[in-house]
Design an enzyme around this catalytic site. Structure first.
Site, mmCIF file in Angstrom:
data_model
loop_
_atom_site.group_PDB
_atom_site.id
_atom_site.type_symbol
_atom_site.label_atom_id
_atom_site.label_comp_id
_atom_site.label_asym_id
_atom_site.label_seq_id
_atom_site.Cartn_x
_atom_site.Cartn_y
_atom_site.Cartn_z
ATOM 1 N N HIS A 1 63.934 54.760 10.635
ATOM 2 C CA HIS A 1 63.297 53.442 9.842
ATOM 3 C C HIS A 1 62.944 52.025 10.687
ATOM 4 O O HIS A 1 62.944 51.133 10.526
ATOM 5 C CB HIS A 1 63.821 52.771 8.555
ATOM 6 C CG HIS A 1 63.063 51.860 7.725
ATOM 7 N ND1 HIS A 1 62.052 52.099 7.207
ATOM 8 C CD2 HIS A 1 63.435 50.591 7.580
ATOM 9 C CE1 HIS A 1 61.559 50.926 6.604
ATOM 10 N NE2 HIS A 1 62.540 50.172 6.710
ATOM 11 N N ASP B 1 57.806 53.179 4.353
ATOM 12 C CA ASP B 1 57.034 53.895 5.307
ATOM 13 C C ASP B 1 56.140 55.066 4.529
ATOM 14 O O ASP B 1 54.940 55.024 4.650
ATOM 15 C CB ASP B 1 58.046 54.663 6.275
ATOM 16 C CG ASP B 1 58.851 53.793 6.937
ATOM 17 O OD1 ASP B 1 58.368 52.526 7.446
ATOM 18 O OD2 ASP B 1 59.960 54.020 7.184
#
Length: 338
Positions: free
Chosen positions: A200, A173
């Site tokens: 996530h 990310d």
């Protein structure tokens, strides 16, 4: 080719390819024959930070290990096949990375993987708790928002739980946020750092663009668009691969970056910071990703959320219910295990 791989995002990754780096880290990859496991193992084999690389899977590991063992770097590679060989794979490990599990297909969310991957992660982490309880455990297997609570509960069951040594690898990310912001502003992605907090999956992924270094100013429409792209970047890859898998190469890169940062910290390097999904008291959510100062024993200090914008505050508030539900799902799975 490898010098290009080593260049962006993260001094630890760049250093790991330098011949001056010396270390004796023993690293295991569980799920080493898969789409993430193979390129991740290649990056680990290519690093002088790693002296021993043990590879585990339920198929093809002898071949992957034989292939990697021919590369002219110092890490000794050995493959282990099937549950009966797993204990030997884990003995003496400093770091265990787990990318094992099934990948996403078009139309699937990370949460759709739960039924298959939950039991895989529970089985593998139980073996870790028994055979390398002191190792750093890095979980890549999705859904990370549930597989980290699963790992924690399994370690608790075995009486060896240490919250400072269990990490949900959310580094992709951050890598994506750095890349997309750099593209948008015409910057060198290697010099951009965007902390990404929360979880996530989807809207639980919260990029703190207000904390980006160097500082960037984006109008609200661009900010909303790039935030959405970071949150759905995994789906972008799943769609582009059209049924042939999910993000494997970028995930392997991000996983290697996190492992190298961890090994640097274990070696005593100071000031090593990475975001990761861990046990946390930063919000009323029991697990939350924030920037962490890493040290010889894992998490040295949780650096927290810091100063954020009203837009980011709103994203956190919207993410918490989903995050709590995913965490509870993971915890309940272990409680209901026979």
């Amino acid at each position: 080719m490898l010098s290009a791989l080593a260049r962006p995002a993260g001094a630890a990754l760049r250093r790991s390819f330098s011949t001056s780096a010396q270390n004796n880290a023993k690293v295991a990859v569980l799920g080493a024959s898969g789409g993430i496991g193979q390129p991740l193992s290649l990056l680990l084999k290519n690093s002088p930070l790693v002296s021993r690389l043990t590879l585990y899977d339920i198929a093809h590991t002898p071949g992957v290990a034989a292939d990697l063992s021919h590369i002219e770097t110092r890490a000794a590679v050995k493959g282990y096949l099937g549950p009966e060989q797993l204990p030997d794979c884990l003995k003496g490990c400093d770091v265990v990375v787990i990318p094992a599990g099934v990948p996403r297909k078009p139309g699937m969310t990370r949460d759709d993987l739960f039924n298959t991957n939950a039991s895989i992660v529970a089985t593998l982490t139980a073996a870790c708790a028994q055979h390398c309880p002191e190792a750093m455990i890095c979980i890549i297997s999705n859904p990370v928002n549930s597989t980290i609570p699963i790992t924690a509960e399994v370690f608790k069951k075995h009486g060896v739980y240490n919250p400072n040594k269990i990490f949900g690898v959310t580094t992709l990310d951050i890598v994506r946020a750095n890349t997309f912001i750099a593209e948008l502003k015409g910057l060198d992605p290697a010099r951009v750092n965007v902390p990404v907090i929360g979880g996530h999956a989807g809207k639980t992924i919260i990029p703190l663009i207000s904390q980006c270094t160097p500082k960037v100013d984006l109008p609200q429409d661009q900010l909303t668009a790039v935030t959405g792209r970071i949150q759905e970047a995994g789906t972008e890859v799943v769609k582009a691969k059209a049924g042939a898998g999910s993000a494997t190469l970028s995930m392997a890169y991000a996983g290697a970056r996190f492992v190298f940062s961890l090994v640097d910290a274990i070696n005593g390097k100071e000031g090593v910071v990475e975001c990761s999904f861990v046990k946390s008291q930063e919000t009323d959510c029991p697990y939350f990703s924030t920037p962490l100062l890493l040290g010889k024993k894992g998490i040295e200090k949780n650096l927290g959320i810091g100063k954020i914008s009203p837009f980011e505050e709103k994203m956190i508030a919207e993410a918490l219910p989903e995050l709590k539900a995913s965490i509870k799902k993971g915890e309940e799975f272990v409680k209901n295990m026979k």
